[in-house]
Write a protein that holds these residues in place. Sequence first.
Motif, PDB file in Angstrom:
ATOM      1  N   SER A  44      56.895 -57.583   1.598  1.00 32.17           N
ATOM      2  CA  SER A  44      57.017 -56.468   0.662  1.00 32.17           C
ATOM      3  C   SER A  44      58.392 -56.304   0.039  1.00 32.17           C
ATOM      4  N   SER A  45      59.210 -57.297   0.119  1.00 24.89           N
ATOM      5  CA  SER A  45      60.435 -57.333  -0.665  1.00 24.89           C
ATOM      6  C   SER A  45      61.642 -56.608  -0.092  1.00 24.89           C
ATOM      7  N   VAL A  46      61.689 -56.356   1.192  1.00 24.93           N
ATOM      8  CA  VAL A  46      62.875 -55.748   1.792  1.00 24.93           C
ATOM      9  C   VAL A  46      63.698 -56.855   2.451  1.00 24.93           C
ATOM     10  N   VAL A  47      64.966 -56.924   2.099  1.00 18.71           N
ATOM     11  CA  VAL A  47      65.876 -57.895   2.696  1.00 18.71           C
ATOM     12  C   VAL A  47      66.358 -57.310   4.031  1.00 18.71           C
ATOM     13  N   PRO A  48      66.156 -58.017   5.144  1.00 17.59           N
ATOM     14  CA  PRO A  48      66.559 -57.492   6.455  1.00 17.59           C
ATOM     15  C   PRO A  48      68.082 -57.315   6.570  1.00 17.59           C
ATOM     16  N   PRO A  49      68.510 -56.450   7.485  1.00 12.94           N
ATOM     17  CA  PRO A  49      69.942 -56.294   7.744  1.00 12.94           C
ATOM     18  C   PRO A  49      70.571 -57.621   8.172  1.00 12.94           C
ATOM     19  N   GLN A  50      71.872 -57.756   7.957  1.00  9.91           N
ATOM     20  CA  GLN A  50      72.643 -58.945   8.320  1.00  9.91           C
ATOM     21  C   GLN A  50      72.033 -60.216   7.730  1.00  9.91           C
ATOM     22  N   THR A  51      71.543 -60.123   6.526  1.00 12.55           N
ATOM     23  CA  THR A  51      70.940 -61.263   5.841  1.00 12.55           C
ATOM     24  C   THR A  51      71.554 -61.409   4.458  1.00 12.55           C
ATOM     25  N   ARG A  52      71.903 -62.625   4.120  1.00 12.10           N
ATOM     26  CA  ARG A  52      72.420 -62.932   2.785  1.00 12.10           C
ATOM     27  C   ARG A  52      71.326 -63.631   1.992  1.00 12.10           C
ATOM     28  N   VAL A  53      71.342 -63.427   0.690  1.00 12.31           N
ATOM     29  CA  VAL A  53      70.435 -64.129  -0.211  1.00 12.31           C
ATOM     30  C   VAL A  53      71.270 -65.161  -0.947  1.00 12.31           C
ATOM     31  N   ASP A  54      70.783 -66.406  -1.004  1.00 15.59           N
ATOM     32  CA  ASP A  54      71.546 -67.496  -1.612  1.00 15.59           C
ATOM     33  C   ASP A  54      70.670 -68.286  -2.574  1.00 15.59           C
ATOM     34  N   ALA A  55      71.002 -68.212  -3.857  1.00 15.17           N
ATOM     35  CA  ALA A  55      70.264 -68.971  -4.870  1.00 15.17           C
ATOM     36  C   ALA A  55      71.083 -70.150  -5.387  1.00 15.17           C
ATOM     37  N   VAL A  93      69.120 -56.947  -4.878  1.00 18.21           N
ATOM     38  CA  VAL A  93      70.369 -56.212  -4.673  1.00 18.21           C
ATOM     39  C   VAL A  93      70.583 -56.155  -3.175  1.00 18.21           C
ATOM     40  N   GLN A  94      71.843 -56.206  -2.779  1.00 17.37           N
ATOM     41  CA  GLN A  94      72.154 -56.116  -1.359  1.00 17.37           C
ATOM     42  C   GLN A  94      73.073 -54.931  -1.120  1.00 17.37           C
ATOM     43  N   ARG A  95      72.853 -54.273   0.005  1.00 14.89           N
ATOM     44  CA  ARG A  95      73.703 -53.148   0.367  1.00 14.89           C
ATOM     45  C   ARG A  95      75.109 -53.668   0.638  1.00 14.89           C
ATOM     46  N   ARG A  96      76.089 -52.926   0.209  1.00 20.67           N
ATOM     47  CA  ARG A  96      77.486 -53.342   0.403  1.00 20.67           C
ATOM     48  C   ARG A  96      77.896 -53.315   1.874  1.00 20.67           C
ATOM     49  N   ASP A  97      77.200 -52.528   2.700  1.00 22.17           N
ATOM     50  CA  ASP A  97      77.533 -52.463   4.126  1.00 22.17           C
ATOM     51  C   ASP A  97      76.869 -53.588   4.940  1.00 22.17           C
ATOM     52  N   GLY A  98      76.125 -54.479   4.280  1.00 21.73           N
ATOM     53  CA  GLY A  98      75.493 -55.596   4.961  1.00 21.73           C
ATOM     54  C   GLY A  98      74.197 -55.257   5.666  1.00 21.73           C
ATOM     55  N   LYS A  99      73.711 -54.036   5.487  1.00 22.79           N
ATOM     56  CA  LYS A  99      72.512 -53.595   6.203  1.00 22.79           C
ATOM     57  C   LYS A  99      71.246 -53.729   5.365  1.00 22.79           C
ATOM     58  N   GLY A 100      71.103 -54.892   4.707  1.00 20.72           N
ATOM     59  CA  GLY A 100      69.857 -55.177   4.014  1.00 20.72           C
ATOM     60  C   GLY A 100      69.960 -55.103   2.511  1.00 20.72           C
ATOM     61  N   GLY A 101      68.812 -55.104   1.899  1.00 22.51           N
ATOM     62  CA  GLY A 101      68.742 -55.059   0.453  1.00 22.51           C
ATOM     63  C   GLY A 101      67.290 -55.025  -0.004  1.00 22.51           C
ATOM     64  N   LEU A 102      67.093 -55.309  -1.272  1.00 21.10           N
ATOM     65  CA  LEU A 102      65.760 -55.238  -1.861  1.00 21.10           C
ATOM     66  C   LEU A 102      65.524 -56.422  -2.791  1.00 21.10           C
ATOM     67  N   PHE A 103      64.333 -56.972  -2.742  1.00 25.27           N
ATOM     68  CA  PHE A 103      63.867 -57.994  -3.678  1.00 25.27           C
ATOM     69  C   PHE A 103      62.838 -57.363  -4.613  1.00 25.27           C
ATOM     70  N   VAL A 104      62.745 -57.867  -5.831  1.00 27.06           N
ATOM     71  CA  VAL A 104      61.609 -57.591  -6.710  1.00 27.06           C
ATOM     72  C   VAL A 104      61.184 -58.914  -7.329  1.00 27.06           C
ATOM     73  N   GLU A 105      59.918 -59.013  -7.655  1.00 31.80           N
ATOM     74  CA  GLU A 105      59.408 -60.234  -8.250  1.00 31.80           C
ATOM     75  C   GLU A 105      58.519 -59.865  -9.440  1.00 31.80           C
ATOM     76  N   HIS A 106      58.675 -60.624 -10.511  1.00 25.18           N
ATOM     77  CA  HIS A 106      57.893 -60.372 -11.728  1.00 25.18           C
ATOM     78  C   HIS A 106      57.509 -61.691 -12.379  1.00 25.18           C
ATOM     79  N   GLU A 107      56.403 -61.649 -13.112  1.00 26.31           N
ATOM     80  CA  GLU A 107      55.899 -62.795 -13.858  1.00 26.31           C
ATOM     81  C   GLU A 107      55.526 -62.344 -15.260  1.00 26.31           C
ATOM     82  N   GLY A 108      55.493 -63.294 -16.190  1.00 30.82           N
ATOM     83  CA  GLY A 108      55.064 -62.975 -17.542  1.00 30.82           C
ATOM     84  C   GLY A 108      55.088 -64.197 -18.433  1.00 30.82           C
TER      85      GLY A 108
END
Length: 167
Positions: A44-55, A93-108
């Motif tokens: 459901s698009s929640v980035v867990p705490p202490q996790t980085r996203v790397d593209a 987006v990731q929280r600045r305190d390192g405690k997670g973030g949020l993903f969204v996904e879209h198509e078109g």
Amino acid sequence: MSSSAVYATIPVVAATGAGGTTLSAFHDALVQVNLGHYNLIRLSSVVPPQTRVDASGAAAVPVGQWGDKMYCVYAAQWATEPGEEAWAGIGWVQRRDGKGGLFVEHEGTSERFVRKAILTSLADLVRGREDEFAEPELTMRGAVCDDGPLCVLVIAPYEAAAWAGDR
């Protein structure tokens, strides 16, 4: 983010697949990013705490065995007619305190539509929250259909897991 914390990494990878059907085009895109042998479980698009996203391409996709579960967030769009566009993207987006973030996904069917949808959704999701978030980031993929079904895929694979009783 604290430099002493240990961070897991969620890679964001993208591919364009082709096939005789939309399903086989989706599978081809998964194979191209080394995820074609998993059972996908969409999160459901929640980035867990202490996790980085790397593209950047530096982070490898999680490793598992044939048929394992793959927890992931993904966007996929198909095109089947010559000249038709397919676009997919994931933003985060990731929280600045390192405690997670949020993903969204879209198509078109256009880059502009998908980009705007991602940025609007992220702005809406963080509006009114007390948490401080870093600037949005995103990965997008687009393609134009030539003569057969294609699938553009952007996927963030969190982790592979065996089924109960396996191994």
